[in-house]
Design a protein around this motif. Structure first.
Motif, PDB file in Angstrom:
ATOM      1  N   ARG A   1      54.665  43.635  37.698  1.00 15.17           N
ATOM      2  CA  ARG A   1      53.340  43.062  37.974  1.00 15.17           C
ATOM      3  C   ARG A   1      53.519  41.723  38.666  1.00 15.17           C
ATOM      4  O   ARG A   1      54.384  40.934  38.326  1.00 15.17           O
ATOM      5  CB  ARG A   1      52.568  42.860  36.663  1.00 15.17           C
TER       6      ARG A   1
ATOM      7  N   HIS B   1      45.272  41.399  45.253  1.00 17.99           N
ATOM      8  CA  HIS B   1      43.986  41.007  44.674  1.00 17.99           C
ATOM      9  C   HIS B   1      43.222  42.259  44.250  1.00 17.99           C
ATOM     10  O   HIS B   1      43.250  43.275  44.943  1.00 17.99           O
ATOM     11  CB  HIS B   1      43.185  40.212  45.715  1.00 17.99           C
ATOM     12  N   GLU B   2      42.560  42.188  43.104  1.00 19.46           N
ATOM     13  CA  GLU B   2      41.824  43.345  42.597  1.00 19.46           C
ATOM     14  C   GLU B   2      40.540  43.624  43.370  1.00 19.46           C
ATOM     15  O   GLU B   2      40.056  44.746  43.392  1.00 19.46           O
ATOM     16  CB  GLU B   2      41.519  43.157  41.109  1.00 19.46           C
ATOM     17  N   ALA B   3      39.967  42.593  44.000  1.00 19.45           N
ATOM     18  CA  ALA B   3      38.752  42.782  44.797  1.00 19.45           C
ATOM     19  C   ALA B   3      39.143  43.219  46.208  1.00 19.45           C
ATOM     20  O   ALA B   3      40.171  42.803  46.728  1.00 19.45           O
ATOM     21  CB  ALA B   3      37.950  41.484  44.859  1.00 19.45           C
TER      22      ALA B   3
ATOM     23  N   TRP C   1      44.828  35.108  39.391  1.00 19.02           N
ATOM     24  CA  TRP C   1      44.960  36.065  40.488  1.00 19.02           C
ATOM     25  C   TRP C   1      46.028  37.089  40.176  1.00 19.02           C
ATOM     26  O   TRP C   1      47.119  36.754  39.747  1.00 19.02           O
ATOM     27  CB  TRP C   1      45.408  35.377  41.751  1.00 19.02           C
ATOM     28  N   ASN C   2      45.707  38.342  40.446  1.00 24.31           N
ATOM     29  CA  ASN C   2      46.723  39.385  40.484  1.00 24.31           C
ATOM     30  C   ASN C   2      47.066  39.629  41.946  1.00 24.31           C
ATOM     31  O   ASN C   2      46.261  39.394  42.832  1.00 24.31           O
ATOM     32  CB  ASN C   2      46.207  40.681  39.853  1.00 24.31           C
TER      33      ASN C   2
ATOM     34  N   ILE D   1      34.659  41.210  42.581  1.00 25.71           N
ATOM     35  CA  ILE D   1      34.562  42.009  41.367  1.00 25.71           C
ATOM     36  C   ILE D   1      33.271  41.595  40.694  1.00 25.71           C
ATOM     37  O   ILE D   1      33.059  40.412  40.423  1.00 25.71           O
ATOM     38  CB  ILE D   1      35.773  41.776  40.447  1.00 25.71           C
TER      39      ILE D   1
END
Length: 129
Positions: A84, A112-114, A108-109, A120
Motif C-alpha cells: 500500500r 488517489h481514491e477519487a 492521501w492514498n 469522494i
C-alpha cells in the motif's frame, strides 16, 4: 551547522531500516509530535505509539524536501510492507541538529481514491474545505 534536510532524511531512513538508535540520535529529548490523531505528544509517547509503525514501512520517496530557517518541509510517498502506498506532508522543526517538533498531515492514498477532477462524496468535518 548540520544540513537539516540530511537530519530529516536520516529520521525517515531509520523507519525503513527499523533502526531505533538511529532515530533516537536525531530526536531531541524535548521532542513533540502532532498529527490529526496526536496533539503534541512527548518523545516517550511518540516512541510508544508511533515507532512500532516502523515495522510496516518499506520505503519513502521524497517528493519535496525544503529547508526554510530551522524547519524542513517534507512531502513523501511511503510504501508499506503490504505494498500500500500513501502520501504525507510533515513540517519538522530543528534545533542544535535534532528534531524538536514534528507536525504531520496525512490522508492521501496513492493512487488517489477519487477520480481525476472528482471527489469522494462524504460529509466534511468542521474546518475542512
Amino acid at each position: 551547522m548540520k544540513d537539516l534536510t540530511d537530519i530529516a532524511r536520516r529520521s525517515y531512513q531509520a523507519y525503513v531500516d527499523k533502526d531505533r538508535a538511529a532515530i533516537e540520535a536525531v530526536i531531541a529529548e524535548d521532542f513533540h509530535f502532532t498529527s490529526p490523531l496526536d496533539n503534541r505528544i512527548d518523545r516517550r509517547t511518540y516512541f510508544e505509539r508511533c515507532w512500532p509503525g516502523s515495522e510496516t514501512i518499506s520505503d519513502f520517496r521524497f517528493v519535496r524536501l525544503v529547508e526554510d530557517g530551522n524547519k524542513v518541509f517534507v512531502t513523501y510517498e511511503g510504501t508499506a510492507t503490504t505494498g500500500r502506498r500513501f502520501r504525507n506532508t510533515e513540517v519538522l522543526t530543528m534545533r542544535d541538529g535534532k528534531i524538536v517538533e514534528a507536525e504531520v498531515y496525512f490522508g492521501w492514498n496513492v493512487p488517489h481514491e477519487a477520480p481525476a477532477g472528482g471527489f469522494i462524496d462524504q460529509p466534511r468535518k468542521g474546518g475542512d474545505s
